[in-house]
Design a protein around this motif. Structure first.
Motif, PDB file in Angstrom:
ATOM      1  N   ILE A  16       0.297  40.909  51.887  1.00  0.00           N
ATOM      2  CA  ILE A  16       0.249  40.857  53.345  1.00  0.00           C
ATOM      3  C   ILE A  16      -1.209  40.955  53.787  1.00  0.00           C
ATOM      4  O   ILE A  16      -1.931  41.862  53.380  1.00  0.00           O
ATOM      5  CB  ILE A  16       1.060  41.999  53.974  1.00  0.00           C
ATOM      6  CG1 ILE A  16       2.515  41.940  53.480  1.00  0.00           C
ATOM      7  CG2 ILE A  16       0.985  41.953  55.500  1.00  0.00           C
ATOM      8  CD1 ILE A  16       3.293  43.209  53.711  1.00  0.00           C
ATOM      9  N   LYS A  18      -3.509  41.037  57.251  1.00  0.00           N
ATOM     10  CA  LYS A  18      -3.456  41.225  58.705  1.00  0.00           C
ATOM     11  C   LYS A  18      -4.854  40.998  59.257  1.00  0.00           C
ATOM     12  O   LYS A  18      -5.799  41.684  58.884  1.00  0.00           O
ATOM     13  CB  LYS A  18      -2.960  42.638  59.018  1.00  0.00           C
ATOM     14  CG  LYS A  18      -2.665  42.869  60.478  1.00  0.00           C
ATOM     15  CD  LYS A  18      -1.985  44.218  60.648  1.00  0.00           C
ATOM     16  CE  LYS A  18      -1.619  44.466  62.080  1.00  0.00           C
ATOM     17  NZ  LYS A  18      -0.310  43.981  62.431  1.00  0.00           N
ATOM     18  N   ILE A  48       2.187  36.810  53.285  1.00  0.00           N
ATOM     19  CA  ILE A  48       2.330  36.782  54.742  1.00  0.00           C
ATOM     20  C   ILE A  48       0.949  36.991  55.348  1.00  0.00           C
ATOM     21  O   ILE A  48       0.237  37.923  54.973  1.00  0.00           O
ATOM     22  CB  ILE A  48       3.279  37.891  55.235  1.00  0.00           C
ATOM     23  CG1 ILE A  48       4.667  37.714  54.620  1.00  0.00           C
ATOM     24  CG2 ILE A  48       3.336  37.916  56.760  1.00  0.00           C
ATOM     25  CD1 ILE A  48       5.583  38.902  54.822  1.00  0.00           C
ATOM     26  N   ASP A  50      -0.595  37.815  58.878  1.00  0.00           N
ATOM     27  CA  ASP A  50      -0.212  38.321  60.195  1.00  0.00           C
ATOM     28  C   ASP A  50      -1.370  38.124  61.172  1.00  0.00           C
ATOM     29  O   ASP A  50      -2.398  38.780  61.076  1.00  0.00           O
ATOM     30  CB  ASP A  50       0.153  39.799  60.073  1.00  0.00           C
ATOM     31  CG  ASP A  50       0.623  40.417  61.379  1.00  0.00           C
ATOM     32  OD1 ASP A  50       0.462  39.796  62.453  1.00  0.00           O
ATOM     33  OD2 ASP A  50       1.144  41.539  61.325  1.00  0.00           O
ATOM     34  N   THR A  52      -0.783  38.397  64.508  1.00  0.00           N
ATOM     35  CA  THR A  52      -0.248  38.898  65.777  1.00  0.00           C
ATOM     36  C   THR A  52      -1.248  39.724  66.571  1.00  0.00           C
ATOM     37  O   THR A  52      -1.082  39.888  67.780  1.00  0.00           O
ATOM     38  CB  THR A  52       1.041  39.724  65.553  1.00  0.00           C
ATOM     39  OG1 THR A  52       0.756  40.828  64.690  1.00  0.00           O
ATOM     40  CG2 THR A  52       2.144  38.857  64.951  1.00  0.00           C
ATOM     41  N   LEU A  83       2.343  34.601  60.671  1.00  0.00           N
ATOM     42  CA  LEU A  83       2.961  35.142  61.873  1.00  0.00           C
ATOM     43  C   LEU A  83       1.941  35.097  63.004  1.00  0.00           C
ATOM     44  O   LEU A  83       0.809  35.548  62.842  1.00  0.00           O
ATOM     45  CB  LEU A  83       3.385  36.598  61.644  1.00  0.00           C
ATOM     46  CG  LEU A  83       4.244  36.872  60.418  1.00  0.00           C
ATOM     47  CD1 LEU A  83       4.452  38.367  60.238  1.00  0.00           C
ATOM     48  CD2 LEU A  83       5.570  36.148  60.534  1.00  0.00           C
ATOM     49  N   SER A  84       2.345  34.562  64.153  1.00  0.00           N
ATOM     50  CA  SER A  84       1.428  34.472  65.281  1.00  0.00           C
ATOM     51  C   SER A  84       2.192  34.632  66.580  1.00  0.00           C
ATOM     52  O   SER A  84       3.285  34.098  66.736  1.00  0.00           O
ATOM     53  CB  SER A  84       0.705  33.126  65.264  1.00  0.00           C
ATOM     54  OG  SER A  84      -0.160  33.024  66.375  1.00  0.00           O
ATOM     55  N   THR A  85       1.602  35.376  67.498  1.00  0.00           N
ATOM     56  CA  THR A  85       2.196  35.523  68.836  1.00  0.00           C
ATOM     57  C   THR A  85       1.279  34.982  69.918  1.00  0.00           C
ATOM     58  O   THR A  85       1.683  34.863  71.064  1.00  0.00           O
ATOM     59  CB  THR A  85       2.493  37.006  69.141  1.00  0.00           C
ATOM     60  OG1 THR A  85       1.304  37.766  68.921  1.00  0.00           O
ATOM     61  CG2 THR A  85       3.606  37.536  68.267  1.00  0.00           C
ATOM     62  N   TYR A 107       6.107  35.585  65.965  1.00  0.00           N
ATOM     63  CA  TYR A 107       6.672  36.859  65.546  1.00  0.00           C
ATOM     64  C   TYR A 107       6.158  37.993  66.414  1.00  0.00           C
ATOM     65  O   TYR A 107       4.975  38.067  66.708  1.00  0.00           O
ATOM     66  CB  TYR A 107       6.303  37.121  64.079  1.00  0.00           C
ATOM     67  CG  TYR A 107       6.764  38.451  63.563  1.00  0.00           C
ATOM     68  CD1 TYR A 107       8.097  38.661  63.235  1.00  0.00           C
ATOM     69  CD2 TYR A 107       5.873  39.494  63.414  1.00  0.00           C
ATOM     70  CE1 TYR A 107       8.520  39.884  62.757  1.00  0.00           C
ATOM     71  CE2 TYR A 107       6.285  40.732  62.935  1.00  0.00           C
ATOM     72  CZ  TYR A 107       7.624  40.914  62.608  1.00  0.00           C
ATOM     73  OH  TYR A 107       8.042  42.123  62.139  1.00  0.00           O
ATOM     74  N   CYS A 108       7.043  38.875  66.778  1.00  0.00           N
ATOM     75  CA  CYS A 108       6.653  40.050  67.552  1.00  0.00           C
ATOM     76  C   CYS A 108       7.276  41.275  66.891  1.00  0.00           C
ATOM     77  O   CYS A 108       8.323  41.749  67.291  1.00  0.00           O
ATOM     78  CB  CYS A 108       7.133  39.909  69.001  1.00  0.00           C
ATOM     79  SG  CYS A 108       6.447  41.166  70.079  1.00  0.00           S
ATOM     80  N   VAL A 113       2.195  48.253  60.505  1.00  0.00           N
ATOM     81  CA  VAL A 113       2.388  47.903  59.098  1.00  0.00           C
ATOM     82  C   VAL A 113       1.373  48.682  58.270  1.00  0.00           C
ATOM     83  O   VAL A 113       0.249  48.913  58.698  1.00  0.00           O
ATOM     84  CB  VAL A 113       2.203  46.374  58.904  1.00  0.00           C
ATOM     85  CG1 VAL A 113       2.271  45.997  57.441  1.00  0.00           C
ATOM     86  CG2 VAL A 113       3.254  45.615  59.687  1.00  0.00           C
ATOM     87  N   THR A 115      -1.160  48.664  56.136  1.00  0.00           N
ATOM     88  CA  THR A 115      -2.237  47.917  55.491  1.00  0.00           C
ATOM     89  C   THR A 115      -3.495  48.764  55.512  1.00  0.00           C
ATOM     90  O   THR A 115      -3.578  49.749  56.243  1.00  0.00           O
ATOM     91  CB  THR A 115      -2.513  46.584  56.224  1.00  0.00           C
ATOM     92  OG1 THR A 115      -2.831  46.864  57.587  1.00  0.00           O
ATOM     93  CG2 THR A 115      -1.324  45.643  56.155  1.00  0.00           C
TER      94      THR A 115
END
Length: 174
Positions: A16, A18, A48, A50, A52, A83-85, A107-108, A113, A115
């Motif tokens: 993951i 971020k 993944i 992220d 967001t 994942l993006s908002t 994704y919300c 998380v 990290t």
């Protein structure tokens, strides 16, 4: 310097990443080094990215992420997830062709998380140049628009890299 940061976690073969805040090329050396280590691991089951909490992401970061997506797909048969908002970030990722190597989801989720921040290495000019050049070469592979957009930059970076190597060779002879 970048105002943001990149955090990383791994659990049972799922990696993951971020991207938080405004992230630029300076944050890429550690990420690129990590991706090279991960690619050597045969225990990868997923990845993944992220975005967001991303407010800005430059083309070097996008190129390194493209490299991740390409390597996972080619070397491990894995389709990475992004994942993006933020509609601007999603549009940018799509326009650079990252949707060819990632499944991009709006994704919300839970922002807490587990990290940890990647530590930025002591970055030499040569290492930064290599990372920026490789990232943009990767983006150029994704589509013709990127090829046309980044070709002048890549040529300039290649000249700069050749000058550094030439200077290094001359200093070693002394």
């Amino acid at each position: 310097m970048s105002i943001g940061r990149i955090e990383y976690a791994s659990l049972n073969g799922t990696h993951i990443f971020k991207i938080i805040g405004e992230v630029r090329a300076q944050a890429c050396i550690s990420l690129d080094n990590l991706l090279n280590k991960i690619d050597q691991n045969s225990q990868i089951v997923g990845a993944i990215v992220d975005l967001t909490e991303t407010t800005f992401i430059d083309s070097t970061v996008l190129g390194i992420l493209a490299k991740l997506g390409i390597k996972l797909k080619q070397n491990h048969g894995i389709q990475a997830v992004m994942l993006s908002t933020n509609p601007d970030i999603t549009t940018l990722a799509n326009s650079m062709g990252l949707n060819q190597v990632f499944v991009i989801l709006n994704y919300c989720g839970n922002p807490n998380v587990c990290t940890k921040a990647l530590v930025e290495d002591n970055i030499s000019h040569a290492a930064m140049l290599k990372t920026v050049l490789e990232a943009h070469r990767t983006l150029m592979q994704l589509n013709e628009n990127n090829q046309n957009m980044f070709e002048p930059l890549v040529k300039q970076l290649q000249k700069e890299q050749a000058n550094i190597h030439s200077n290094d060779e001359q200093s070693q002879k002394v």
